[in-house]
Design a protein around this motif. Sequence first.
Motif, short mmCIF file in Angstrom:
data_model
loop_
_atom_site.label_atom_id
_atom_site.label_comp_id
_atom_site.label_asym_id
_atom_site.label_seq_id
_atom_site.Cartn_x
_atom_site.Cartn_y
_atom_site.Cartn_z
N ARG A 17 0.92 -1.25 0.04
CA ARG A 17 0.08 -0.05 0.04
C ARG A 17 0.84 1.29 -0.06
NH1 ARG A 17 -3.53 -1.44 5.30
NH2 ARG A 17 -4.69 -3.15 4.58
N HIS A 18 0.45 2.29 -0.94
CA HIS A 18 1.25 3.44 -0.98
C HIS A 18 2.53 3.31 -1.11
CE1 HIS A 18 -2.74 4.68 -0.42
NE2 HIS A 18 -2.88 4.52 0.80
N ILE A 19 3.25 2.37 -1.58
CA ILE A 19 4.87 2.38 -1.77
C ILE A 19 5.34 3.31 -2.40
CG2 ILE A 19 6.67 0.91 -2.35
CD1 ILE A 19 5.01 -0.24 -0.10
N SER A 20 6.50 4.13 -1.79
CA SER A 20 7.08 5.16 -2.57
C SER A 20 8.58 4.73 -2.38
CB SER A 20 6.97 6.60 -2.34
OG SER A 20 5.38 6.92 -2.43
N ASP A 33 3.73 6.09 -4.81
CA ASP A 33 2.06 5.66 -4.11
C ASP A 33 1.73 4.57 -4.83
OD1 ASP A 33 0.17 5.93 -2.59
OD2 ASP A 33 -0.68 7.65 -3.43
N ASP A 65 0.22 0.59 -5.35
CA ASP A 65 -0.44 -0.37 -4.55
C ASP A 65 -0.67 -1.62 -5.26
OD1 ASP A 65 -1.18 1.44 -2.80
OD2 ASP A 65 -3.35 1.62 -3.30
N ARG A 124 11.92 0.60 1.43
CA ARG A 124 10.89 1.66 0.70
C ARG A 124 11.06 2.76 1.66
NH1 ARG A 124 8.18 -2.47 4.21
NH2 ARG A 124 6.88 -1.64 5.76
N GLY A 153 5.00 3.74 2.87
CA GLY A 153 4.13 2.55 2.68
C GLY A 153 4.11 1.54 3.36
N SER A 190 -5.59 7.74 -5.06
CA SER A 190 -5.15 6.77 -3.90
C SER A 190 -5.77 7.31 -2.71
CB SER A 190 -3.74 6.64 -3.49
OG SER A 190 -3.03 5.80 -4.44
#
Length: 252
Positions: free
Chosen positions: A13-16, A27, A29, A61, A64, A251
């Motif tokens: 979720r919301h990986i940056s 961001d 998913d 990461r 996220g 998102s």
Amino acid sequence: MPDTAAAPIIEMRHISKAFGAVRALSDVDLRLYPGEIMGLVGDNSAGKSTLMKILTGAYHRDSGDVLVNGAATNFKSPHESRGAGIEMIYQDFALCGNMDVGQNIFLGRWPRKGMFVDRGRMYSEADAVLKRLKVDVNSVYQRVESLSGGRQQSVAIARAISFDPRVVILDEPTANLSVMATERLLETMLELKKHNVAQIIISHRLQDIFAVGDRVMVLKRGENVGERHIKATTEHEVLELIVSGKREKASA
Ligand SMILES: Nc1ncnc2c1ncn2[C@@H]1O[C@H](COP(=O)(O)OP(=O)(O)O)[C@@H](O)[C@H]1O
Ligand SMILES: [Mg+2]
């Protein structure tokens, strides 16, 4: 079909993630369900490998969440994600060419009997893994460097499977394979699917993803620009997303 009514085995979720000034992921998913094969596609530098390395703990990461079976995780290395049942197979296979097939499958954890390597057990267990996968490596005593690229890949997959993973990630597995070896790889993936192993395959070859995949997810410049059920899309539509896709949903 994968049981998408079931809980996802993997949820990101919301990986940056940035590397200096390069925003590799913004961001993103991702959800993966038990027994599902998901294609992960996108142009070069879209962030596919980075996303998968974040999943395995090879990269960290910036922000996220990563959940495995609903539980938040923070793997610091692929060793830790292996413990949670996640295996990633790299393009270069990471095998020792001058060792044989059995030694490679159990690399770093040869079974022991007292002071000695239990060769009988090592080779019979290696043979059992190869048979379970139905791959065409017919001797566990062959040196890996004497095998073709496709068979070396089978050994890399057998090694991954010997850890009994629930999730297998293949990063551009067919890039250097012959047509026959590609066919065998896709059959192996379907065999793993029968055992309810969830798989993510990164590939530029959409025909491979359409041959075995349930779903496809498209990254473009570090953003998720679309997800489709394979049955509800076409190679043409996916190509369009790769080339000119825009982020589809804001998102939450
Ligand atoms: N270890 C790293 N150091 C610096 N930049 C990286 C590193 N890994 C990836 N990148 C950069 O992140 C972006 C995404 O790369 P990558 O995830 O390898 O894309 P893909 O696998 O989709 O081709 C690219 O701009 C790449 O140069
Ligand atoms: Mg890559």
